[in-house]
Design a protein around this motif. Sequence first.
Motif, PDB file in Angstrom:
ATOM      1  N   LEU A   1      38.508  -8.874  17.564  1.00 45.54           N
ATOM      2  CA  LEU A   1      38.150  -9.944  16.633  1.00 45.54           C
ATOM      3  C   LEU A   1      36.861  -9.603  15.903  1.00 45.54           C
ATOM      4  CD1 LEU A   1      38.989 -13.111  18.775  1.00 45.54           C
ATOM      5  CD2 LEU A   1      40.337 -12.092  16.934  1.00 45.54           C
ATOM      6  N   GLY A   2      36.820  -8.450  15.324  1.00 42.34           N
ATOM      7  CA  GLY A   2      35.643  -8.028  14.592  1.00 42.34           C
ATOM      8  C   GLY A   2      35.763  -8.308  13.103  1.00 42.34           C
ATOM      9  N   CYS A   3      34.674  -8.082  12.404  1.00 39.60           N
ATOM     10  CA  CYS A   3      34.634  -8.229  10.946  1.00 39.60           C
ATOM     11  C   CYS A   3      34.500  -6.855  10.300  1.00 39.60           C
ATOM     12  CB  CYS A   3      33.461  -9.110  10.533  1.00 39.60           C
ATOM     13  SG  CYS A   3      33.547 -10.797  11.165  1.00 39.60           S
ATOM     14  N   ASP A   4      34.909  -6.775   9.062  1.00 40.04           N
ATOM     15  CA  ASP A   4      34.783  -5.509   8.342  1.00 40.04           C
ATOM     16  C   ASP A   4      33.312  -5.131   8.215  1.00 40.04           C
ATOM     17  OD1 ASP A   4      37.522  -5.387   8.009  1.00 40.04           O
ATOM     18  OD2 ASP A   4      37.470  -6.442   6.079  1.00 40.04           O
ATOM     19  N   PRO A   5      33.001  -3.859   8.400  1.00 39.52           N
ATOM     20  CA  PRO A   5      31.599  -3.447   8.318  1.00 39.52           C
ATOM     21  C   PRO A   5      31.043  -3.597   6.915  1.00 39.52           C
ATOM     22  CG  PRO A   5      33.038  -1.534   8.447  1.00 39.52           C
ATOM     23  CD  PRO A   5      33.905  -2.730   8.666  1.00 39.52           C
ATOM     24  N   LEU A   6      29.741  -3.736   6.841  1.00 45.47           N
ATOM     25  CA  LEU A   6      29.053  -3.830   5.559  1.00 45.47           C
ATOM     26  C   LEU A   6      29.158  -2.480   4.848  1.00 45.47           C
ATOM     27  CD1 LEU A   6      27.165  -5.606   3.758  1.00 45.47           C
ATOM     28  CD2 LEU A   6      25.251  -4.531   4.958  1.00 45.47           C
ATOM     29  N   LYS A   7      29.706  -2.499   3.652  1.00 43.61           N
ATOM     30  CA  LYS A   7      29.863  -1.269   2.875  1.00 43.61           C
ATOM     31  C   LYS A   7      28.582  -1.026   2.105  1.00 43.61           C
ATOM     32  CE  LYS A   7      32.875   1.044  -0.462  1.00 43.61           C
ATOM     33  NZ  LYS A   7      34.011   0.884  -1.417  1.00 43.61           N
ATOM     34  N   ILE A   8      27.684  -0.303   2.753  1.00 48.10           N
ATOM     35  CA  ILE A   8      26.375  -0.061   2.154  1.00 48.10           C
ATOM     36  C   ILE A   8      26.315   1.358   1.619  1.00 48.10           C
ATOM     37  CG2 ILE A   8      25.284   0.679   4.319  1.00 48.10           C
ATOM     38  CD1 ILE A   8      22.787  -0.927   3.344  1.00 48.10           C
ATOM     39  N   ALA A   9      25.746   1.512   0.450  1.00 50.98           N
ATOM     40  CA  ALA A   9      25.695   2.819  -0.205  1.00 50.98           C
ATOM     41  C   ALA A   9      24.746   3.741   0.545  1.00 50.98           C
ATOM     42  CB  ALA A   9      25.250   2.661  -1.656  1.00 50.98           C
ATOM     43  N   GLY A  10      25.173   4.962   0.736  1.00 52.80           N
ATOM     44  CA  GLY A  10      24.375   5.957   1.434  1.00 52.80           C
ATOM     45  C   GLY A  10      25.242   7.120   1.823  1.00 52.80           C
ATOM     46  N   SER A  11      24.767   7.921   2.758  1.00 51.51           N
ATOM     47  CA  SER A  11      25.521   9.080   3.211  1.00 51.51           C
ATOM     48  C   SER A  11      25.247   9.312   4.685  1.00 51.51           C
ATOM     49  CB  SER A  11      25.138  10.338   2.404  1.00 51.51           C
ATOM     50  OG  SER A  11      23.770  10.649   2.593  1.00 51.51           O
ATOM     51  N   ASP A  12      26.234   9.879   5.359  1.00 49.00           N
ATOM     52  CA  ASP A  12      26.059  10.241   6.766  1.00 49.00           C
ATOM     53  C   ASP A  12      25.286  11.551   6.831  1.00 49.00           C
ATOM     54  OD1 ASP A  12      27.444   8.049   7.715  1.00 49.00           O
ATOM     55  OD2 ASP A  12      29.376   9.048   7.504  1.00 49.00           O
ATOM     56  N   ALA A  13      24.007  11.426   7.177  1.00 46.16           N
ATOM     57  CA  ALA A  13      23.180  12.633   7.250  1.00 46.16           C
ATOM     58  C   ALA A  13      23.676  13.575   8.326  1.00 46.16           C
ATOM     59  CB  ALA A  13      21.718  12.255   7.510  1.00 46.16           C
ATOM     60  N   ASN A  14      24.108  13.024   9.449  1.00 45.76           N
ATOM     61  CA  ASN A  14      24.658  13.830  10.537  1.00 45.76           C
ATOM     62  C   ASN A  14      25.716  12.987  11.218  1.00 45.76           C
ATOM     63  OD1 ASN A  14      25.212  15.395  12.814  1.00 45.76           O
ATOM     64  ND2 ASN A  14      23.102  16.160  12.927  1.00 45.76           N
ATOM     65  N   ALA A  15      26.949  13.192  10.849  1.00 40.01           N
ATOM     66  CA  ALA A  15      28.033  12.351  11.363  1.00 40.01           C
ATOM     67  C   ALA A  15      28.180  12.476  12.866  1.00 40.01           C
ATOM     68  CB  ALA A  15      29.347  12.718  10.671  1.00 40.01           C
ATOM     69  N   ASN A  16      27.880  13.646  13.416  1.00 32.62           N
ATOM     70  CA  ASN A  16      28.041  13.842  14.863  1.00 32.62           C
ATOM     71  C   ASN A  16      27.032  13.019  15.653  1.00 32.62           C
ATOM     72  OD1 ASN A  16      30.134  15.691  14.495  1.00 32.62           O
ATOM     73  ND2 ASN A  16      28.703  17.416  14.271  1.00 32.62           N
ATOM     74  N   LEU A  17      25.836  12.843  15.101  1.00 28.04           N
ATOM     75  CA  LEU A  17      24.797  12.070  15.779  1.00 28.04           C
ATOM     76  C   LEU A  17      24.799  10.611  15.343  1.00 28.04           C
ATOM     77  CD1 LEU A  17      21.823  14.611  15.630  1.00 28.04           C
ATOM     78  CD2 LEU A  17      23.388  14.186  17.535  1.00 28.04           C
ATOM     79  N   GLY A  18      25.655  10.259  14.408  1.00 28.48           N
ATOM     80  CA  GLY A  18      25.711   8.885  13.947  1.00 28.48           C
ATOM     81  C   GLY A  18      24.526   8.488  13.082  1.00 28.48           C
ATOM     82  N   GLU A  19      23.864   9.461  12.450  1.00 27.48           N
ATOM     83  CA  GLU A  19      22.716   9.156  11.619  1.00 27.48           C
ATOM     84  C   GLU A  19      23.174   8.798  10.208  1.00 27.48           C
ATOM     85  OE1 GLU A  19      20.171  12.509  11.801  1.00 27.48           O
ATOM     86  OE2 GLU A  19      19.619  12.220  13.910  1.00 27.48           O
ATOM     87  N   PHE A  20      22.506   7.826   9.631  1.00 30.27           N
ATOM     88  CA  PHE A  20      22.862   7.348   8.305  1.00 30.27           C
ATOM     89  C   PHE A  20      21.647   7.435   7.413  1.00 30.27           C
ATOM     90  CE2 PHE A  20      23.581   4.098   5.074  1.00 30.27           C
ATOM     91  CZ  PHE A  20      24.894   4.362   4.708  1.00 30.27           C
ATOM     92  N   SER A  21      21.830   7.915   6.189  1.00 32.21           N
ATOM     93  CA  SER A  21      20.722   8.084   5.260  1.00 32.21           C
ATOM     94  C   SER A  21      20.996   7.291   3.994  1.00 32.21           C
ATOM     95  CB  SER A  21      20.528   9.563   4.917  1.00 32.21           C
ATOM     96  OG  SER A  21      19.514   9.713   3.936  1.00 32.21           O
ATOM     97  N   LEU A  22      19.967   6.628   3.495  1.00 31.85           N
ATOM     98  CA  LEU A  22      20.069   5.883   2.248  1.00 31.85           C
ATOM     99  C   LEU A  22      19.745   6.734   1.038  1.00 31.85           C
ATOM    100  CD1 LEU A  22      18.275   2.588   3.385  1.00 31.85           C
ATOM    101  CD2 LEU A  22      20.714   2.875   2.974  1.00 31.85           C
ATOM    102  N   ASN A  23      19.253   7.919   1.277  1.00 36.20           N
ATOM    103  CA  ASN A  23      18.859   8.798   0.181  1.00 36.20           C
ATOM    104  C   ASN A  23      20.071   9.564  -0.350  1.00 36.20           C
ATOM    105  OD1 ASN A  23      16.093   8.108   0.456  1.00 36.20           O
ATOM    106  ND2 ASN A  23      15.885   9.582   2.141  1.00 36.20           N
ATOM    107  N   THR A  24      20.310   9.419  -1.625  1.00 38.66           N
ATOM    108  CA  THR A  24      21.392  10.140  -2.297  1.00 38.66           C
ATOM    109  C   THR A  24      20.817  10.838  -3.513  1.00 38.66           C
ATOM    110  OG1 THR A  24      21.965   8.159  -3.583  1.00 38.66           O
ATOM    111  CG2 THR A  24      23.149   8.508  -1.509  1.00 38.66           C
ATOM    112  N   SER A  25      21.669  11.545  -4.208  1.00 39.89           N
ATOM    113  CA  SER A  25      21.192  12.317  -5.359  1.00 39.89           C
ATOM    114  C   SER A  25      20.680  11.415  -6.482  1.00 39.89           C
ATOM    115  CB  SER A  25      22.324  13.210  -5.880  1.00 39.89           C
ATOM    116  OG  SER A  25      23.454  12.426  -6.238  1.00 39.89           O
ATOM    117  N   CYS A  26      21.258  10.202  -6.596  1.00 42.49           N
ATOM    118  CA  CYS A  26      20.856   9.331  -7.714  1.00 42.49           C
ATOM    119  C   CYS A  26      19.506   8.666  -7.494  1.00 42.49           C
ATOM    120  CB  CYS A  26      21.936   8.284  -7.969  1.00 42.49           C
ATOM    121  SG  CYS A  26      22.224   7.164  -6.566  1.00 42.49           S
ATOM    122  N   ASN A  27      19.043   8.555  -6.248  1.00 40.95           N
ATOM    123  CA  ASN A  27      17.733   7.927  -5.997  1.00 40.95           C
ATOM    124  C   ASN A  27      16.752   8.896  -5.362  1.00 40.95           C
ATOM    125  OD1 ASN A  27      18.424   8.138  -3.285  1.00 40.95           O
ATOM    126  ND2 ASN A  27      19.015   5.999  -3.085  1.00 40.95           N
ATOM    127  N   ALA A  28      17.024  10.188  -5.509  1.00 43.37           N
ATOM    128  CA  ALA A  28      16.199  11.193  -4.832  1.00 43.37           C
ATOM    129  C   ALA A  28      14.748  11.143  -5.305  1.00 43.37           C
ATOM    130  CB  ALA A  28      16.785  12.580  -5.067  1.00 43.37           C
TER     131      ALA A  28
END
Length: 269
Positions: free
Chosen positions: A19-46
Amino acid sequence: MVFLCEAFYIVSFGSGFFLGCDPLKIAGSDANANLGEFSLNTSCNAGCDCSTSVFTPICGPDQTTTYFSPCHAGCSSFNLSNSTFSDCLCFNGTATKGYCQSDVTGCTNLIPFISILTMGGIIASIARTPGALISLRNVEPYDKAYAIGFAAIVLDVFGYIPTSVIFGFIIDSACLIWESKCGDTGNCWVYDHDKFRNYLHGTAVFCLVMASAFDFVAIFLADRVKNFYDDSDDESNIKNRMLDKSKTDLEENNMIAEMKEIGQTELLA
């Protein structure tokens, strides 16, 4: 009955997996998918040098993607009259202030989840009194007070005290974006919904299953769990107690009569 109540509560709490909800679709990139790290820095806001010290979400023009802040969307203009951002480097069009409407109204599982969990808690509370009786029936009558005190100590040491630390660690492990201010890490701004739900409910269900297993062992291996409410509640013991009381009353009456006779004799003398 104890097992049925506990089983229902385990199932009701386990419903949180589904009974979960859909996750928040927040703009960013997985800096390291294996470690579960998430980064907000992308090429457009570098080149914007954005910070995570303040969480000010905006909704992109697609009405589904949330940006952590106007800075992370590369926006340079804000219209105060309609609370929209424009001239953004990460998309074409305008963004609105706040979460996307789909994130606010898209989740419909909250009420069913609360209802099921509440019903499970009510039914599980029925097993509290039998559970306390089971604990008391496992010890000798003169050890019952010590058993209650020991149970309270165990509950405090292994339950109340470490719970906040353990579940705090579990919740922190599901964090995607941390507050960062002056080089220090603060609160978590955004969580991984699926990981949060699975970790939290998985740990709770595991603890509930272990507790039920201990109850199972206590019931079926305890020699004293024969008569659940009273050791001497059978008919023969009741009769014996009534006979003993009658004998005691008769002896007291005889003693009173003898004392009266002795007193009368002394008065006549």
